[in-house]
Design a protein around this motif. Sequence first.
Motif, short mmCIF file in Angstrom:
data_model
loop_
_atom_site.label_atom_id
_atom_site.label_comp_id
_atom_site.label_asym_id
_atom_site.label_seq_id
_atom_site.Cartn_x
_atom_site.Cartn_y
_atom_site.Cartn_z
N THR A 137 0.83 -1.19 0.00
CA THR A 137 0.00 0.00 0.00
C THR A 137 0.87 1.25 0.00
OG1 THR A 137 -1.72 -1.16 1.25
CG2 THR A 137 -1.86 1.23 1.18
N PRO A 138 0.73 2.13 -0.98
CA PRO A 138 1.55 3.34 -1.03
C PRO A 138 1.17 4.31 0.08
CG PRO A 138 -0.10 3.40 -2.76
CD PRO A 138 -0.19 2.04 -2.13
N PHE A 139 2.15 5.09 0.53
CA PHE A 139 1.88 6.04 1.61
C PHE A 139 0.92 7.15 1.16
CE2 PHE A 139 5.60 4.29 3.91
CZ PHE A 139 4.99 4.12 5.14
N ASP A 140 0.83 7.43 -0.13
CA ASP A 140 -0.17 8.39 -0.60
C ASP A 140 -1.57 7.96 -0.17
OD1 ASP A 140 0.81 10.68 -1.90
OD2 ASP A 140 1.43 9.51 -3.64
N GLU A 141 -1.85 6.68 -0.34
CA GLU A 141 -3.17 6.16 0.04
C GLU A 141 -3.35 6.18 1.55
OE1 GLU A 141 -5.64 1.90 -0.13
OE2 GLU A 141 -4.01 2.28 -1.55
N ILE A 142 -2.31 5.78 2.25
CA ILE A 142 -2.38 5.74 3.72
C ILE A 142 -2.64 7.13 4.28
CG2 ILE A 142 -1.04 5.33 5.81
CD1 ILE A 142 0.39 3.05 4.21
N TRP A 143 -1.86 8.12 3.81
CA TRP A 143 -2.01 9.47 4.36
C TRP A 143 -3.34 10.10 3.95
CZ3 TRP A 143 0.33 9.64 8.41
CH2 TRP A 143 1.69 9.35 8.58
N GLN A 144 -3.85 9.76 2.78
CA GLN A 144 -5.16 10.27 2.39
C GLN A 144 -6.23 9.78 3.37
OE1 GLN A 144 -6.66 8.86 -1.40
NE2 GLN A 144 -7.92 10.67 -1.70
N ALA A 145 -6.16 8.50 3.72
CA ALA A 145 -7.13 7.95 4.67
C ALA A 145 -6.97 8.58 6.05
CB ALA A 145 -6.95 6.43 4.77
N ILE A 146 -5.72 8.77 6.47
CA ILE A 146 -5.46 9.36 7.79
C ILE A 146 -5.94 10.81 7.84
CG2 ILE A 146 -3.62 10.13 9.33
CD1 ILE A 146 -4.25 7.12 9.49
N ASP A 147 -5.72 11.58 6.76
CA ASP A 147 -6.17 12.97 6.73
C ASP A 147 -7.68 13.08 6.98
OD1 ASP A 147 -3.64 13.88 6.25
OD2 ASP A 147 -3.92 14.18 4.09
N VAL A 148 -8.43 12.17 6.35
CA VAL A 148 -9.89 12.19 6.52
C VAL A 148 -10.25 11.90 7.98
CG1 VAL A 148 -12.04 11.02 5.92
CG2 VAL A 148 -10.38 11.57 4.14
N LEU A 149 -9.60 10.92 8.58
CA LEU A 149 -9.91 10.54 9.96
C LEU A 149 -9.54 11.66 10.94
CD1 LEU A 149 -8.71 6.84 9.84
CD2 LEU A 149 -11.08 7.65 9.99
N ILE A 150 -8.45 12.36 10.68
CA ILE A 150 -8.08 13.49 11.53
C ILE A 150 -9.11 14.61 11.39
CG2 ILE A 150 -6.38 15.34 11.85
CD1 ILE A 150 -4.19 13.29 11.24
N GLN A 151 -9.53 14.88 10.15
CA GLN A 151 -10.55 15.91 9.93
C GLN A 151 -11.86 15.55 10.62
OE1 GLN A 151 -10.69 16.15 5.66
NE2 GLN A 151 -8.58 16.92 5.53
N GLN A 152 -12.16 14.26 10.69
CA GLN A 152 -13.39 13.80 11.36
C GLN A 152 -13.25 13.79 12.88
OE1 GLN A 152 -13.83 9.94 9.51
NE2 GLN A 152 -15.18 10.74 7.89
N GLY A 153 -12.02 13.98 13.38
CA GLY A 153 -11.79 13.98 14.82
C GLY A 153 -11.70 12.60 15.43
N LYS A 154 -11.59 11.57 14.58
CA LYS A 154 -11.54 10.20 15.11
C LYS A 154 -10.15 9.83 15.62
CE LYS A 154 -15.39 8.45 12.33
NZ LYS A 154 -15.82 7.45 11.31
#
Length: 331
Positions: A137-154
Amino acid sequence: MKYTQLGRTGLKVSRLVLGTMNFGPQTDEADSHTIMDAALDAGVNFFDTANAYGWGANKGRTEEIIGNWFAKGGDRRDKTVLATKMYANMALDDGPAWPNHDKLSAVNIRRSVDASLKRLKTDRIDVYQFHHVDRATPFDEIWQAIDVLIQQGKILYVGSSNFPGYKIAQANELAARRGGTIGLVSEQCLYNLAERRAEMEVIPAAQEYGLGVIPWSPLYGGLLGGILKKEATSGRRAGGRAADALADPASRAKIQAYEDLLDKHGIEPGEAALAWLLTRPGVTGPIVGPRTADQLASALRAVELELSEELLTGLDEIFPGPGPAPEAFAW
């Protein structure tokens, strides 16, 4: 209790991390709650777990035990810096081997966060950790998923576990290029007096990129906890990694020299092993995984233990580190 900041963040955490891997498999829920209460009362505010803890058919059980403890109230959740990990396959062992139930795809990251939040009975995970590298899994995909979760406050921060130095660099360089992504703030690695390979590249990489280092297995499966003395006084035989090491005469001689040195200084081996880690550059705090309240009390004493230069030199003579890379393997 003493505190430090977690890597380059402003988050203040205790110099000991309460590991919960034994909660469920070896320590029942009531005793687990007692240990967590005692840890919090002693000022330990950094708790570490993983979605797979509980193991086998009981995967997720440890997070449930912690969630039930939070549900008791008393500001338990607000006082705790909660870290959990994901990577392992969480599909039921007796069910079909469905894909996308493990590793670090965006699909599994999202699924794993939501499942952990439900088990932990909380609305956020303070430090969300990748339990292993995912080469597919490329880090581009990983960080995209993490950015969403941080924005959601999870989730608030992200850490790694068992990452080699080059993966720490790769992850944080890409995070910096993306902009707005905090990147990894901690690395949880195997590190103790008898196993110091992390000093070659993992810890230098962590320091270079501002990650706090969280050593796991600080007693190396009990090998550094006075195992020979226990064997002689109680007849208790070592198992697992410790038994394999003691079967080798050279390794056994090192452990004997270690215990003799600490006996000379009047210090318990397990407490010395933890105190030594607290002297190491870049270390935030080792993970201690008590099965009982007495084991927690022993670990807490290590925070106040001062090791003399003479003792530190003696420990280095018994367990010499590899030295930093590339000098450790090149001219």
